[in-house]
Motif scaffolding. Structure first.
Motif: not given
Length: 327
Positions: A75-79, A117-119, A125-129
């Motif tokens: 849930l964190d783009v840095g991770q 892909l969830t990793a 959110g909306s940009d996740g894909s």
């Protein structure tokens, strides 16, 4: 390799999968000193070096590998970026093992990585894909540079549509990207037909998540029957089936289905989990079959461990014996 084990064979499966979501249970299990004993059975270790060492051993024994850096639901783009970089470094290290490629894998990469892909940010959110797709592309490019394969793991049914959409996008530039499908989902026969075109790779497993009856078969016999129907579709298709099961009935069914479809031993492969049915893995490899072992590593092993315990009573017995033993 989500769902590689034989799901629904453990009557305590729903209880264990529910407990896997409990923070209290997580704290108890991860803090218990004997837990490390069973983690070591199913997980290569916490570090990349541990995973590479296990991969080296398996390649030397005549088996291929699919290495997974454990983690999901980032849930964190840095991770997510940290995970991408870990995969790229992993692929660099695995690429150095090319000289260990087993004879049965000549003509196909013996080294693969499996990615959730969830990793990579799918849940952001909306940009996740878009984030997950861009990250997956980076990993695929790194794999291509060292001659390795990438498979996109299956996860909970709620992300299946997004996952397969990303697989289709990735295959435009990286046609060898593998898709993973779960036979206990009612939709999977249709997905197998769609995904099994020329040059495609599809890993078929039974499924390891706790899914509602509205989308998944809950009865073991129904799951087994679905698996064999899906396997026949893949064998009759134009792609490369990856038969991800430890079930003796499935293993026995593979050769006849392949023969009817006109497939030789290099036109499909068996896949099994690190730490499960090792003797059978060695037997199949010794008989000239392609056998790839799913090798997970990393500190985020809790969810993976609980799914393994939920799949097979023997795994749960081993865990309980470890907890009760003083040795």
């Amino acid at each position: 390799m989500t769902g590689l084990g034989d799901a629904l064979s453990n009557p305590l499966r729903p209880v264990i999968l529910t407990a896997a979501k409990s923070d209290a249970v997580r704290r108890v299990v991860t803090a218990a000193p004997p837990t490390r004993r069973i983690v070591d059975r199913f997980v290569a270790g916490n570090t990349r070096a541990d995973a590479v060492a296990v991969a080296t051993q398996l390649l030397g024994s005549g088996r291929g590998v699919s290495v997974d850096h454990l983690g999901e639901n980032t849930l964190d783009v840095g991770q997510a970026r940290v995970i991408v970089e870990e995969y790229c470094d992993l692929l660099t290290d695995l690429g150095k093992l090319e000289e260990l490629t087993p004879e049965t894998f000549r003509g196909a990469p013996a080294v693969e990585v499996s990615v959730k892909l969830t990793a990579l940010g799918l849940s952001l959110g909306s940009d996740g894909s878009k984030i997950a797709l861009d990250h997956a592309r980076e990993i695929c490019a790194a794999a291509q540079n060292v001659g390795a394969w990438v498979s996109i793991d299956a996860e909970h049914h709620t992300v299946t549509d997004d996952t397969l959409a990303i697989v289709r996008e990735l295959r435009i530039d990286f046609p060898d990207v593998g898709a993973v499908v779960q036979a206990y989902l009612r939709r999977t026969e249709g997905d197998c037909r769609e995904l099994s075109g020329p040059r495609s790779r599809v890993r078929l497993c039974k499924g390891a998540y706790d899914e509602p009856e509205s989308v998944a078969y809950r009865d073991r016999a129904e799951v087994d029957a679905s698996y064999l129907r899906c396997l026949q579709i893949l064998m009759d298709g134009d792609g490369y089936p990856m038969v991800a099961s430890h079930d003796p009935a499935v293993v026995t069914a593979v050769d006849p289905l392949a023969a009817v479809a006109g497939r030789g031993r290099s036109d499909f492969e068996h896949q099994m989990l690190f730490g499960i049915r090792d003797v059978e893995q060695v037997r199949l490899a010794g008989a000239g079959r392609r056998v790839r072992v799913y090798v997970p590593y990393g500190s985020q092993w809790y969810g993976y461990l609980m799914r393994r315990l939920a799949e097979r009573p023997s795994n749960l017995r081993f865990f309980l014996q470890s907890l009760l033993s003083r040795d």
